[in-house]
Motif scaffolding. Structure first.
Motif, PDB file in Angstrom:
ATOM      1  N   TYR A 122       0.812  -1.224   0.000  1.00 44.85           N
ATOM      2  CA  TYR A 122       0.000   0.000   0.000  1.00 44.85           C
ATOM      3  C   TYR A 122       0.842   1.271   0.000  1.00 44.85           C
ATOM      4  CZ  TYR A 122       0.820   0.293   5.098  1.00 44.85           C
ATOM      5  OH  TYR A 122       1.388   0.402   6.353  1.00 44.85           O
ATOM      6  N   PHE A 123       2.143   1.154   0.223  1.00 47.31           N
ATOM      7  CA  PHE A 123       3.065   2.296   0.183  1.00 47.31           C
ATOM      8  C   PHE A 123       4.092   1.989  -0.903  1.00 47.31           C
ATOM      9  CE2 PHE A 123       6.184   4.925   3.038  1.00 47.31           C
ATOM     10  CZ  PHE A 123       6.126   5.969   2.123  1.00 47.31           C
ATOM     11  N   SER A 124       3.606   1.909  -2.137  1.00 40.96           N
ATOM     12  CA  SER A 124       4.396   1.331  -3.225  1.00 40.96           C
ATOM     13  C   SER A 124       5.663   2.109  -3.554  1.00 40.96           C
ATOM     14  CB  SER A 124       3.525   1.200  -4.482  1.00 40.96           C
ATOM     15  OG  SER A 124       2.998   2.469  -4.857  1.00 40.96           O
ATOM     16  N   VAL A 125       5.640   3.455  -3.426  1.00 43.49           N
ATOM     17  CA  VAL A 125       6.826   4.240  -3.803  1.00 43.49           C
ATOM     18  C   VAL A 125       7.992   4.011  -2.850  1.00 43.49           C
ATOM     19  CG1 VAL A 125       5.484   6.051  -4.945  1.00 43.49           C
ATOM     20  CG2 VAL A 125       6.042   6.272  -2.503  1.00 43.49           C
ATOM     21  N   ALA A 126       7.737   3.357  -1.718  1.00 41.88           N
ATOM     22  CA  ALA A 126       8.788   3.164  -0.710  1.00 41.88           C
ATOM     23  C   ALA A 126       9.859   2.177  -1.163  1.00 41.88           C
ATOM     24  CB  ALA A 126       8.174   2.692   0.607  1.00 41.88           C
ATOM     25  N   TRP A 127       9.629   1.443  -2.247  1.00 37.32           N
ATOM     26  CA  TRP A 127      10.627   0.453  -2.667  1.00 37.32           C
ATOM     27  C   TRP A 127      11.975   1.117  -2.962  1.00 37.32           C
ATOM     28  CZ3 TRP A 127      13.428   0.248  -7.182  1.00 37.32           C
ATOM     29  CH2 TRP A 127      12.996   1.045  -8.245  1.00 37.32           C
ATOM     30  N   SER A 128      11.949   2.296  -3.582  1.00 37.02           N
ATOM     31  CA  SER A 128      13.210   2.955  -3.927  1.00 37.02           C
ATOM     32  C   SER A 128      13.915   3.503  -2.689  1.00 37.02           C
ATOM     33  CB  SER A 128      12.963   4.080  -4.938  1.00 37.02           C
ATOM     34  OG  SER A 128      12.159   5.098  -4.370  1.00 37.02           O
ATOM     35  N   LEU A 129      13.131   3.892  -1.673  1.00 42.22           N
ATOM     36  CA  LEU A 129      13.743   4.360  -0.426  1.00 42.22           C
ATOM     37  C   LEU A 129      14.469   3.223   0.279  1.00 42.22           C
ATOM     38  CD1 LEU A 129      13.512   7.326   0.352  1.00 42.22           C
ATOM     39  CD2 LEU A 129      11.564   6.635  -1.022  1.00 42.22           C
ATOM     40  N   SER A 130      13.949   2.009   0.152  1.00 38.58           N
ATOM     41  CA  SER A 130      14.634   0.852   0.735  1.00 38.58           C
ATOM     42  C   SER A 130      15.988   0.638   0.084  1.00 38.58           C
ATOM     43  CB  SER A 130      13.773  -0.408   0.570  1.00 38.58           C
ATOM     44  OG  SER A 130      12.561  -0.276   1.262  1.00 38.58           O
ATOM     45  N   VAL A 131      16.046   0.805  -1.238  1.00 42.69           N
ATOM     46  CA  VAL A 131      17.318   0.678  -1.953  1.00 42.69           C
ATOM     47  C   VAL A 131      18.317   1.710  -1.431  1.00 42.69           C
ATOM     48  CG1 VAL A 131      18.450   0.816  -4.206  1.00 42.69           C
ATOM     49  CG2 VAL A 131      16.173  -0.215  -4.014  1.00 42.69           C
ATOM     50  N   LEU A 186      19.055  -6.117  -5.422  1.00 40.39           N
ATOM     51  CA  LEU A 186      19.320  -6.200  -6.861  1.00 40.39           C
ATOM     52  C   LEU A 186      19.452  -4.829  -7.506  1.00 40.39           C
ATOM     53  CD1 LEU A 186      16.838  -9.059  -7.869  1.00 40.39           C
ATOM     54  CD2 LEU A 186      19.270  -9.231  -7.344  1.00 40.39           C
ATOM     55  N   ARG A 187      19.125  -3.758  -6.763  1.00 40.68           N
ATOM     56  CA  ARG A 187      19.120  -2.429  -7.376  1.00 40.68           C
ATOM     57  C   ARG A 187      20.206  -1.501  -6.830  1.00 40.68           C
ATOM     58  NH1 ARG A 187      15.795  -0.593 -10.396  1.00 40.68           N
ATOM     59  NH2 ARG A 187      17.830  -0.032 -11.224  1.00 40.68           N
ATOM     60  N   LEU A 188      21.061  -2.013  -5.978  1.00 45.59           N
ATOM     61  CA  LEU A 188      22.104  -1.179  -5.379  1.00 45.59           C
ATOM     62  C   LEU A 188      23.142  -0.719  -6.398  1.00 45.59           C
ATOM     63  CD1 LEU A 188      22.746  -3.230  -2.107  1.00 45.59           C
ATOM     64  CD2 LEU A 188      21.335  -1.189  -2.355  1.00 45.59           C
ATOM     65  N   ASP A 189      23.210  -1.399  -7.536  1.00 41.93           N
ATOM     66  CA  ASP A 189      24.213  -1.046  -8.540  1.00 41.93           C
ATOM     67  C   ASP A 189      24.001   0.338  -9.127  1.00 41.93           C
ATOM     68  OD1 ASP A 189      21.877  -2.347  -9.569  1.00 41.93           O
ATOM     69  OD2 ASP A 189      22.817  -2.373 -11.547  1.00 41.93           O
ATOM     70  N   SER A 190      22.735   0.782  -9.234  1.00 38.41           N
ATOM     71  CA  SER A 190      22.452   2.090  -9.836  1.00 38.41           C
ATOM     72  C   SER A 190      23.147   3.212  -9.076  1.00 38.41           C
ATOM     73  CB  SER A 190      20.946   2.341  -9.871  1.00 38.41           C
ATOM     74  OG  SER A 190      20.305   1.447 -10.736  1.00 38.41           O
TER      75      SER A 190
END
Length: 332
Positions: A122-131, A186-190
């Motif tokens: 329900y807080f979908s945009v938070a995925w990038s903050l986790s990265v 899997l997204r830490l490379d960016s």
């Protein structure tokens, strides 16, 4: 001026473009049901990641040179990101009447450590903050543990481990394809790519080459219509292409910095840049309410209300909530 610590007003603008770009794409996707805009929003998030590594480089160099700066780095990052994130999580939880185990996973930034870890995203945009937050913890520790190696070698080791993990997931893990885009580790490379760009941007910054490369990538991406149709190998390649595109755009914007000499423009872009975090976290709230009055108002007028509401909410958020906290951050 020291090139490591040089500030670019043009990158303030780039950050604002990325933040408002995500918000505007989501507006057209959720309010007007234009599915292509959900795809476009992925680019703006990627811009954030690479730019984040670029601007973090001077601080991480300080950590690399002096271990005692590690605590300061953590405190500066957490003062900047966590208070507003917790406020946003609380607001989303109220909006969707959700205070459960998923809320706790969001709170600790672990909601996408594994596939399908959340019951309800329900807080979908938070995925990038986790990265971002996981990177803030892991990469500085790499700098401390691998102190005897030079900074670039550490970045390359870090990237190698991430790509080993990516290849493992692609080859052996039975996970949803979407996880290859939002899986935290899997997204830490960016962000790591952004560090390399900051290290070598003077040597690789050819305006004509950057524009040519960006044009080729735009033409290539124009043939891609729907990320949901990708298999996991294509998602891997797509993310890599967008990372290269992000690098080229950052280098192009650096060239634009010499045209931003007026103080009022620098102040405006600085303000917009400072707003982007709250714009990113809170832009779904005006979308939620505006969607319900769509039938009563002209579409253009609704868009104007939306943009104005984003500017107002983010400005109030920065000056009334974020700035008082930021003034308490320790200095290196």
């Amino acid at each position: 001026m020291n090139k490591v610590n040089q500030h670019f007003s043009s990158l303030d603008l780039f950050r604002a473009v990325a933040g408002y770009g995500v918000a505007i794409c989501h507006f057209y996707y959720y309010v007007h049901d234009q599915s292509n805009y959900q795809f476009y929003s992925l680019f703006f998030v990627e811009f954030f990641f690479v730019l984040s590594g670029f601007v973090l480089y001077p601080q991480l160099v300080k950590v690399y040179k002096k271990n005692k700066n590690l605590k300061i780095f953590f405190m500066r990052r957490w003062f900047r990101t966590i208070p507003l994130y917790i406020l946003a999580l609380f607001c989303y939880s109220i909006l969707f009447s959700k205070f459960d185990l998923d809320t706790l996973k969001y709170f600790f930034f672990i909601q996408h450590l594994t596939d399908s870890f959340l019951i309800d995203d329900y807080f979908s945009v938070a995925w990038s903050l986790s990265v971002e937050e996981i990177f803030y913890i892991i990469f500085p520790l790499f700098l401390i543990l691998l102190k005897k190696k030079n900074f670039v070698e550490i970045i390359l080791i870090f990237l190698s481990l991430i790509y080993v993990l990516k290849i493992f997931y692609i080859s052996f893990a039975d996970v949803d394809n979407e996880f290859f885009r939002i899986g935290t580790f899997l997204r830490l490379d960016s962000i790591a790519f952004g560090l390399i760009v900051r290290k070598y941007y003077i040597k690789i910054n050819s305006l004509s080459l950057n524009i040519f490369s960006s044009s080729v990538i735009i033409i290539l991406l124009n043939f891609i219509k729907n990320l949901n149709l990708f298999n996991k190998y294509e998602i891997f390649l797509f993310i890599l292409i967008v990372q290269i595109f992000s690098i080229n755009l950052i280098l192009i914007f650096i060239h634009l910095d010499k045209f931003i000499k007026k103080k009022y423009l620098q102040n405006l872009f600085s303000l917009l840049s400072k707003q982007t975090y709250s714009v990113y976290l809170f832009h779904f709230f005006p979308i939620y309410f505006l969607k319900n009055i769509l039938i009563f108002l002209d579409k253009s007028f609704i868009f104007l209300i939306y943009v104005m509401s984003l500017f107002l909410i983010s400005t109030l958020s920065y000056y009334l909530f974020e700035k008082p906290i930021l003034t308490k951050r320790p200095k290196y």
